[in-house]
Design a protein around this motif. Structure first.
Motif, PDB file in Angstrom:
ATOM      1  N   SER A 255       0.857  -1.276  -0.017  1.00 35.28           N
ATOM      2  CA  SER A 255      -0.065  -0.284  -0.043  1.00 35.28           C
ATOM      3  C   SER A 255       0.845   1.079   0.020  1.00 35.28           C
ATOM      4  O   SER A 255       0.636   2.345  -0.797  1.00 35.28           O
ATOM      5  CB  SER A 255      -1.176   0.122   1.203  1.00 35.28           C
ATOM      6  OG  SER A 255      -1.739   1.211   1.369  1.00 35.28           O
ATOM      7  N   SER A 256       2.061   1.254   0.829  1.00 35.38           N
ATOM      8  CA  SER A 256       2.803   2.351   0.792  1.00 35.38           C
ATOM      9  C   SER A 256       3.355   2.500  -0.665  1.00 35.38           C
ATOM     10  O   SER A 256       3.913   3.719  -0.980  1.00 35.38           O
ATOM     11  CB  SER A 256       4.040   2.292   1.932  1.00 35.38           C
ATOM     12  OG  SER A 256       3.352   2.282   3.116  1.00 35.38           O
ATOM     13  N   ILE A 257       3.948   1.493  -0.989  1.00 33.16           N
ATOM     14  CA  ILE A 257       4.506   1.850  -2.348  1.00 33.16           C
ATOM     15  C   ILE A 257       3.649   2.294  -3.342  1.00 33.16           C
ATOM     16  O   ILE A 257       3.748   3.035  -4.391  1.00 33.16           O
ATOM     17  CB  ILE A 257       5.229   0.462  -2.905  1.00 33.16           C
ATOM     18  CG1 ILE A 257       6.133  -0.061  -2.133  1.00 33.16           C
ATOM     19  CG2 ILE A 257       5.778   0.224  -4.298  1.00 33.16           C
ATOM     20  CD1 ILE A 257       6.996  -1.512  -2.267  1.00 33.16           C
ATOM     21  N   ASP A 258       2.320   1.733  -3.487  1.00 34.76           N
ATOM     22  CA  ASP A 258       1.328   2.155  -4.428  1.00 34.76           C
ATOM     23  C   ASP A 258       1.128   3.617  -4.199  1.00 34.76           C
ATOM     24  O   ASP A 258       0.849   4.487  -5.100  1.00 34.76           O
ATOM     25  CB  ASP A 258       0.035   1.208  -4.218  1.00 34.76           C
ATOM     26  CG  ASP A 258       0.380  -0.149  -4.933  1.00 34.76           C
ATOM     27  OD1 ASP A 258       1.227  -0.276  -5.455  1.00 34.76           O
ATOM     28  OD2 ASP A 258      -0.523  -1.059  -4.405  1.00 34.76           O
ATOM     29  N   ASN A 259       1.047   3.850  -2.888  1.00 34.70           N
ATOM     30  CA  ASN A 259       0.774   5.644  -2.614  1.00 34.70           C
ATOM     31  C   ASN A 259       1.945   6.523  -3.280  1.00 34.70           C
ATOM     32  O   ASN A 259       1.615   7.550  -3.541  1.00 34.70           O
ATOM     33  CB  ASN A 259       0.392   5.769  -1.174  1.00 34.70           C
ATOM     34  CG  ASN A 259      -0.796   5.141  -0.695  1.00 34.70           C
ATOM     35  OD1 ASN A 259      -1.842   4.888  -1.607  1.00 34.70           O
ATOM     36  ND2 ASN A 259      -0.996   4.918   0.381  1.00 34.70           N
ATOM     37  N   THR A 260       3.056   5.922  -2.945  1.00 27.22           N
ATOM     38  CA  THR A 260       4.120   6.790  -3.439  1.00 27.22           C
ATOM     39  C   THR A 260       4.570   6.605  -4.887  1.00 27.22           C
ATOM     40  O   THR A 260       4.723   7.610  -5.627  1.00 27.22           O
ATOM     41  CB  THR A 260       5.438   5.856  -2.663  1.00 27.22           C
ATOM     42  OG1 THR A 260       5.347   5.804  -1.344  1.00 27.22           O
ATOM     43  CG2 THR A 260       6.782   6.775  -3.092  1.00 27.22           C
ATOM     44  N   THR A 261       4.014   5.749  -5.562  1.00 29.61           N
ATOM     45  CA  THR A 261       4.540   5.651  -6.977  1.00 29.61           C
ATOM     46  C   THR A 261       3.171   6.311  -7.625  1.00 29.61           C
ATOM     47  O   THR A 261       3.493   6.896  -8.894  1.00 29.61           O
ATOM     48  CB  THR A 261       4.312   4.240  -7.706  1.00 29.61           C
ATOM     49  OG1 THR A 261       3.364   3.492  -7.103  1.00 29.61           O
ATOM     50  CG2 THR A 261       5.633   3.390  -7.002  1.00 29.61           C
ATOM     51  N   SER A 262       1.976   6.372  -7.178  1.00 30.25           N
ATOM     52  CA  SER A 262       0.791   7.045  -7.927  1.00 30.25           C
ATOM     53  C   SER A 262       0.833   8.528  -7.412  1.00 30.25           C
ATOM     54  O   SER A 262      -0.316   9.318  -7.794  1.00 30.25           O
ATOM     55  CB  SER A 262      -0.576   6.328  -7.487  1.00 30.25           C
ATOM     56  OG  SER A 262      -0.714   6.505  -6.075  1.00 30.25           O
ATOM     57  N   GLY A 263       1.782   9.073  -6.573  1.00 31.95           N
ATOM     58  CA  GLY A 263       1.764  10.539  -6.314  1.00 31.95           C
ATOM     59  C   GLY A 263       0.868  10.763  -4.972  1.00 31.95           C
ATOM     60  O   GLY A 263       0.907  11.961  -4.636  1.00 31.95           O
ATOM     61  N   GLY A 264       0.565   9.830  -4.507  1.00 34.46           N
ATOM     62  CA  GLY A 264      -0.174  10.221  -3.255  1.00 34.46           C
ATOM     63  C   GLY A 264       0.425  10.135  -1.972  1.00 34.46           C
ATOM     64  O   GLY A 264      -0.228  10.204  -0.744  1.00 34.46           O
ATOM     65  N   GLY A 265       1.726  10.028  -1.929  1.00 34.67           N
ATOM     66  CA  GLY A 265       2.607   9.771  -0.767  1.00 34.67           C
ATOM     67  C   GLY A 265       2.580  11.092   0.009  1.00 34.67           C
ATOM     68  O   GLY A 265       2.777  12.033  -0.783  1.00 34.67           O
ATOM     69  N   GLY A 266       2.876  11.163   1.074  1.00 35.83           N
ATOM     70  CA  GLY A 266       2.785  12.210   1.840  1.00 35.83           C
ATOM     71  C   GLY A 266       4.421  12.624   2.245  1.00 35.83           C
ATOM     72  O   GLY A 266       4.697  12.760   3.554  1.00 35.83           O
ATOM     73  N   GLY A 267       5.235  12.477   1.275  1.00 34.08           N
ATOM     74  CA  GLY A 267       6.784  12.844   1.563  1.00 34.08           C
ATOM     75  C   GLY A 267       6.868  14.095   1.811  1.00 34.08           C
ATOM     76  O   GLY A 267       6.098  15.167   1.742  1.00 34.08           O
ATOM     77  N   SER A 268       8.244  14.773   2.580  1.00 33.42           N
ATOM     78  CA  SER A 268       8.641  15.954   2.720  1.00 33.42           C
ATOM     79  C   SER A 268       9.064  16.836   1.387  1.00 33.42           C
ATOM     80  O   SER A 268       9.510  16.310   0.370  1.00 33.42           O
ATOM     81  CB  SER A 268       9.659  16.082   3.875  1.00 33.42           C
ATOM     82  OG  SER A 268      10.451  15.253   3.874  1.00 33.42           O
TER      83      SER A 268
END
Length: 97
Positions: free
Chosen positions: A84-97
């Protein structure tokens, strides 16, 4: 007399060498006996054997083992979270800084 002195000196030298060798061997054997490195290794081997036996009993080949079911569920949850974390990160939905 020279022959007897030669034999006597040779015998004395041989006696001294043999005595030194025996003393050296005795010292080495004494150090080996006093050393606890071998004992520690044997103790660790016994502990490892015991742990292996316990693990074999707990995790045996039974498919319905409660421990196996618990671990499968835990790893499945971790796998789902990582996916789920990988999917969110690759789809642009990640909450990175």
């Amino acid at each position: 007399m020279a022959v007897l002195e030669s034999i006597d000196n040779g015998s004395t030298l041989l006696y001294v060498k043999a005595t030194e060798a025996i003393h050296s061997f005795g010292t080495r054997v004494g150090k080996f006996v006093k050393s606890e490195k071998g004992v520690t290794a044997v103790e660790y081997a016994i502990v490892v054997g015991g742990v292996a036996a316990v693990v074999a009993i707990i995790f045996g080949k039974k498919d319905d083992s409660p421990v196996k079911a618990m671990l499968t569920e835990i790893f499945k949850t971790v796998q789902d979270s990582v996916t789920s974390s990988i999917d969110n990160t690759t789809s642009g939905g990640g909450g990175g800084s």
